[in-house]
Write an enzyme that holds these catalytic residues in place. Sequence first.
Site, PDB file in Angstrom:
ATOM      1  N   LYS A  64     -44.235   5.098  22.906  1.00 57.90           N
ATOM      2  CA  LYS A  64     -43.584   4.224  21.725  1.00 57.90           C
ATOM      3  C   LYS A  64     -42.804   3.266  21.972  1.00 57.90           C
ATOM      4  O   LYS A  64     -42.753   2.337  21.449  1.00 57.90           O
ATOM      5  CB  LYS A  64     -42.861   5.434  20.936  1.00 57.90           C
ATOM      6  CG  LYS A  64     -43.770   6.441  20.024  1.00 57.90           C
ATOM      7  CD  LYS A  64     -43.032   7.147  19.089  1.00 57.90           C
ATOM      8  CE  LYS A  64     -44.124   8.273  18.705  1.00 57.90           C
ATOM      9  NZ  LYS A  64     -43.276   9.482  18.532  1.00 57.90           N
TER      10      LYS A  64
ATOM     11  N   LYS B 138     -64.571  11.865  16.041  1.00 60.58           N
ATOM     12  CA  LYS B 138     -63.586  12.640  15.012  1.00 60.58           C
ATOM     13  C   LYS B 138     -63.069  11.990  13.723  1.00 60.58           C
ATOM     14  O   LYS B 138     -62.871  10.729  13.937  1.00 60.58           O
ATOM     15  CB  LYS B 138     -62.543  12.854  15.862  1.00 60.58           C
ATOM     16  CG  LYS B 138     -61.342  13.870  15.534  1.00 60.58           C
ATOM     17  CD  LYS B 138     -60.497  14.050  16.411  1.00 60.58           C
ATOM     18  CE  LYS B 138     -59.142  14.867  15.670  1.00 60.58           C
ATOM     19  NZ  LYS B 138     -58.003  14.861  16.372  1.00 60.58           N
TER      20      LYS B 138
ATOM     21  N   LYS C 235     -57.282   8.958  10.688  1.00 63.28           N
ATOM     22  CA  LYS C 235     -56.775   8.101   9.789  1.00 63.28           C
ATOM     23  C   LYS C 235     -56.791   6.673  10.567  1.00 63.28           C
ATOM     24  O   LYS C 235     -57.345   5.704  10.202  1.00 63.28           O
ATOM     25  CB  LYS C 235     -55.320   8.353   9.489  1.00 63.28           C
ATOM     26  CG  LYS C 235     -54.782   7.295   8.395  1.00 63.28           C
ATOM     27  CD  LYS C 235     -53.571   7.907   7.995  1.00 63.28           C
ATOM     28  CE  LYS C 235     -52.599   7.929   8.996  1.00 63.28           C
ATOM     29  NZ  LYS C 235     -51.254   6.766   8.724  1.00 63.28           N
TER      30      LYS C 235
END
Length: 330
Positions: free
Chosen positions: A111, A195, A198
């Site tokens: 991040k 898979k 989103k």
Amino acid sequence: MEIVLSGIRPTGNLHLGNYYGAVTSFLKLQEEYNCYFFIADWHSLTTHPTPENIQNSARTILAEYLACGLDPEKATIYIQSDVPETIELYLYLNMSAYLGELERVTSFKEKARKQPDNVNAGLLTYPTLMAADILIHRAHKVPVGKDQEQNMEMARKFSRRFNQMYNTDLFPEPQSFSMSSEGGIKIPGLDGSGKMGKSEGNCIYLCDEPSVIRKKVMKAVTDAGPQTPNSPKPEVIANLFTLMRVVSSNDTVEYFEGKWNDCTLRYGDMKKQLAEDIITATNPIRERLVEYNSQPDLLDRVARIGAEKARESASATLSLVRKTIGFRNY
Ligand code: TRP
């Protein structure tokens, strides 16, 4: 009874992958354990969402989980920011969480790379907040995905460290357990990729209208070359069958298996059937969702009841923690 807890990141709408994965295992867990499920809205502050953003995403996800069958009578379902006891424990845990170990957490490093202008202390102490979420209810088991394993290791470490520091056995060491062992199924994407997710953009959402579901399924990748009798299925076709096994009847699956085996399978027919079976399987959820969304009062009431139950458990833990550390209880 053992305590199971899990936090839900309020990021967008639920899709079939979420439903047959995490949500299905939550539904099973709420029957068997004393469960706490909460929406982790404090955690989302690390990326500086707007106030409207925070409000809406918590409500959206709460409505969707309730529509799926998470039951406020069976489990304690609450919004993290309604339980301020958590932050006091977060403060205590931070006093023995060390810079070096927090900096080494992979998701922190990732991040920090992704948002170099906003490497805030909340990002750094994300694992301490997550540990506080878990330890505030003295949870024994935490159903999480693989991506949370490092955070779970930190939670165990903080739990042991507190116990050692104060020579107590106040906190159990929270164990992670995999959702697939609790009935969760991995749902493939419609684009032939592994898979449904989103970020992959290959999702069918529970709130999708039937017409949208039909369109998405008909567009699913099936370009798999010629069929040969009884041959193994290419991945894109195997994926359609995987989905079908989840939403359709055994007879339907067998019918199309037969078609595959004698090379007479028409992908269009299979997709049409699959779309209808997905719509039938998710219809009750969609209907309940419309109902919840039209009754904001009901959502508020559920959140309030959840918060009350969660605070009862949290304040019991916190008063023991304060005593252990040397603070008096007010
Ligand atoms: N970090 C989790 C995620 O990204 C969400 C979360 C926050 C959580 N607090 C938790 C999960 C406590 C389990 C237990 O998905």
